[in-house]
Structures are given as C-alpha cells and as structure tokens.
Design an enzyme around this catalytic site. Sequence first.
Site, short mmCIF file in Angstrom:
data_model
loop_
_atom_site.label_atom_id
_atom_site.label_comp_id
_atom_site.label_asym_id
_atom_site.label_seq_id
_atom_site.Cartn_x
_atom_site.Cartn_y
_atom_site.Cartn_z
N HIS A 128 0.56 -0.71 12.08
CA HIS A 128 0.54 -2.07 11.54
C HIS A 128 1.96 -2.68 11.55
O HIS A 128 2.11 -3.89 11.68
CB HIS A 128 0.03 -2.08 10.09
N HIS A 144 9.60 -2.52 5.61
CA HIS A 144 8.94 -2.79 6.88
C HIS A 144 9.07 -4.27 7.19
O HIS A 144 9.54 -5.04 6.34
CB HIS A 144 7.45 -2.39 6.82
N HIS A 159 7.32 -7.95 9.28
CA HIS A 159 6.20 -8.68 9.87
C HIS A 159 6.84 -9.69 10.83
O HIS A 159 7.90 -10.26 10.51
CB HIS A 159 5.40 -9.44 8.80
N GLU A 202 5.26 -14.07 6.57
CA GLU A 202 3.98 -14.12 5.82
C GLU A 202 4.03 -15.28 4.83
O GLU A 202 3.17 -16.17 4.85
CB GLU A 202 3.76 -12.79 5.10
N HIS A 248 10.11 -6.75 4.12
CA HIS A 248 9.61 -6.41 2.77
C HIS A 248 10.17 -5.07 2.32
O HIS A 248 9.96 -4.04 2.98
CB HIS A 248 8.08 -6.32 2.79
N THR A 256 0.13 -7.62 0.96
CA THR A 256 -0.37 -8.56 1.98
C THR A 256 -1.14 -7.84 3.08
O THR A 256 -1.57 -8.45 4.05
CB THR A 256 0.78 -9.34 2.66
N THR A 257 -1.27 -6.51 2.90
CA THR A 257 -2.09 -5.74 3.83
C THR A 257 -3.07 -4.92 2.99
O THR A 257 -2.80 -4.66 1.81
CB THR A 257 -1.24 -4.74 4.64
C1 LIG Z 1 -2.26 2.33 -2.60
C2 LIG Z 1 -1.56 2.24 -1.33
C3 LIG Z 1 -0.98 2.19 -0.35
C4 LIG Z 1 -0.31 2.16 0.87
O1 LIG Z 1 1.03 1.74 0.61
C5 LIG Z 1 1.32 0.49 1.04
C6 LIG Z 1 2.66 0.19 1.08
C7 LIG Z 1 3.05 -1.06 1.53
C8 LIG Z 1 2.10 -1.94 1.96
C9 LIG Z 1 2.56 -3.24 2.56
N1 LIG Z 1 2.25 -4.30 1.72
S1 LIG Z 1 3.23 -5.56 1.72
N2 LIG Z 1 3.20 -6.25 3.15
O2 LIG Z 1 2.67 -6.45 0.76
O3 LIG Z 1 4.57 -5.10 1.44
C10 LIG Z 1 0.75 -1.65 1.90
C11 LIG Z 1 0.35 -0.40 1.44
ZN LIG Z 2 4.86 -6.45 4.17
#
Ligand SMILES: CC#CCOc1ccc(CNS(N)(=O)=O)cc1
Ligand SMILES: [Zn+2]
Length: 262
Positions: A65, A95, A97, A107, A120, A200-201
């Site tokens: 991702h 990470h 995007h 995002e 992020h 956001t994922t």
């Molecule tokens: C519970 C669980 C889990 C997996 O850990 C993550 C870590 C970061 C993210 C990314 N989310 S974001 N884009 O909002 O930082 C998603 C799942």
């Molecule tokens: Zn993110």
Amino acid sequence: MTGDQWGYGKEDGPSAWHINYPVALGNRQSPIDIVPDETTLDRDLGPIFLDYDSCTSINISNNGHSVVVEFVDSDDRSMIRGGPLDNPYRLKQFHFHWGEKGHEGSEHTVAGLGYASELHLVHWNAVKYRSFTDAASAPDGLAVLGIFLETGDDHRWLHLITDVLFMVKYKDSVTDFKGFNPKCLLPNRLHYWTYLGSLTTPPLHESVTWILLKEPIVVSDKQLGMFRMLLFNGEEEDERKKMENNFRPPQPLNGREVRSSN
Ligand SMILES: CC#CCOc1ccc(CNS(N)(=O)=O)cc1
Ligand SMILES: [Zn+2]
C-alpha cells in the site's frame, strides 16, 4: 475482498472499503479538506515537540500500500508531545501517500487543493495502552503527524530514502534501515492544524488525533518519481502495478472542529 485485500483500484479502492470496514462510513473519518478560514485559532494550543532518536529506526518495507519505515517502539526514545496531546506518544512508523502527477497525491487537502504527497508519522499512546494494536482502536490511541510535500528543488535528505527504494520494489519486501532520524524531514516551522479523525487506510479506526503541519517540505519531481517505481504487487505476480495514487479522498467533516495553533 477479504482481510488485507484492499487497495486503491476501481474494484478494491476507497469507495469499496466500507464493505469490509463499515467504519469507513463513520462520523470521524480521515482525511478531510481543511478550510483555513473555517478553522478555530486556539491560543491554548501549545507547540508540539518531536524528540526522535536516530537509533530507533529498524527497517524500510513495501507493504503493498505504501513504503513504510518502522521504529523500535518498546521504549520512549522517539516521541511526540505537546500541542493537543494529553500524553506523549511513541513513534511507530512513517510512510507516504502520493499521486501520479504534481497537483494531487496528498490525502488532506487545503481549501480544496491537494499537494503532490503527504508524509505520515504514526505514534501511539503508550501511557494509556499496552501495545500499538490496543491503542489503534482507542479514541485517543494514536497521533499522526502529517507533513505535505510540494515539488521544487531536491530535498537534501530525502535521498536517504529514495536511494534504497529499489530494494523494496515489490510488495512484502523489506530491508534494514538503521540510523535514520525523521527530524530531517520536518519543515522549518511547526505551526499546525489539529482535529479528531481516523486512520486513512483500513482498518480505518477512529483513533487518530491528527496534527497537520501548515508548512510543506519541498522535494523534487525526480525524487517523487522514485516512489512511483515501487509496485503494489509481489515479485511472484504477473501483473506489474505501479505504486501511485495511494491516497484516500477527503471525507465528510460532520461538524468537527479543526483547530489552528497560530
Ligand atoms: C490496528 C492496526 C493496524 C495496522 O497499522 C496501521 C498503521 C498505519 C496505518 C496508516 N494509516 S494512516 N494513513 O492514517 O497513517 C494503518 C494501519
Ligand atoms: Zn498515511
């Protein structure tokens, strides 16, 4: 679409995530469009402090991702504190995007405009919760620092990341990445917007206090282009899918307040 089989394509993308993750239709989802004129200047919002230790970075990987740098999170060596946070939060990973061309890829958007990319830095509340996983499903469990990337000159430190991306071209590839201090990716000024939102994922947990820096960092088109050499797919798969446009569009604000530090 089961388990971790979500993506950013037509069939498995953000508009389908609610099928396996109904919280996608919740009332504190992220990202959002930030309208500066509609934010609330909160003079009680103090500065944020980022105390990162370069000895805590572990590895860099492609999780299908995004590209992710993981950190040791068994102690308090790399922390974010202050601002809207009642506790210090531990750095877990960062990470990015990004899009396929300069004007979109972030995002969060600002007054309807996207940036080329968004970084992020994901932190968790180790004062109240025993693990990242426990924190990730708690309303005050996570704090994500968002930094916008715009294109211009080369970023003098981003090459430390882009130079190793070839090692993690395929999904589920990972390589050592020690001694990296993400402080080198911060802009000069730490003024911010903050609001309560979600990952956001998937799993899209509504557990994130978002802290978005107003000042973007500048990276070159060439550096950003290196991210697009990553692939969504694994080495064993036939189809080669370039990793790009891995961003969720803005979600309904639902009356939430967005506060501004100053
Ligand atoms: C519970 C669980 C889990 C997996 O850990 C993550 C870590 C970061 C993210 C990314 N989310 S974001 N884009 O909002 O930082 C998603 C799942
Ligand atoms: Zn993110």
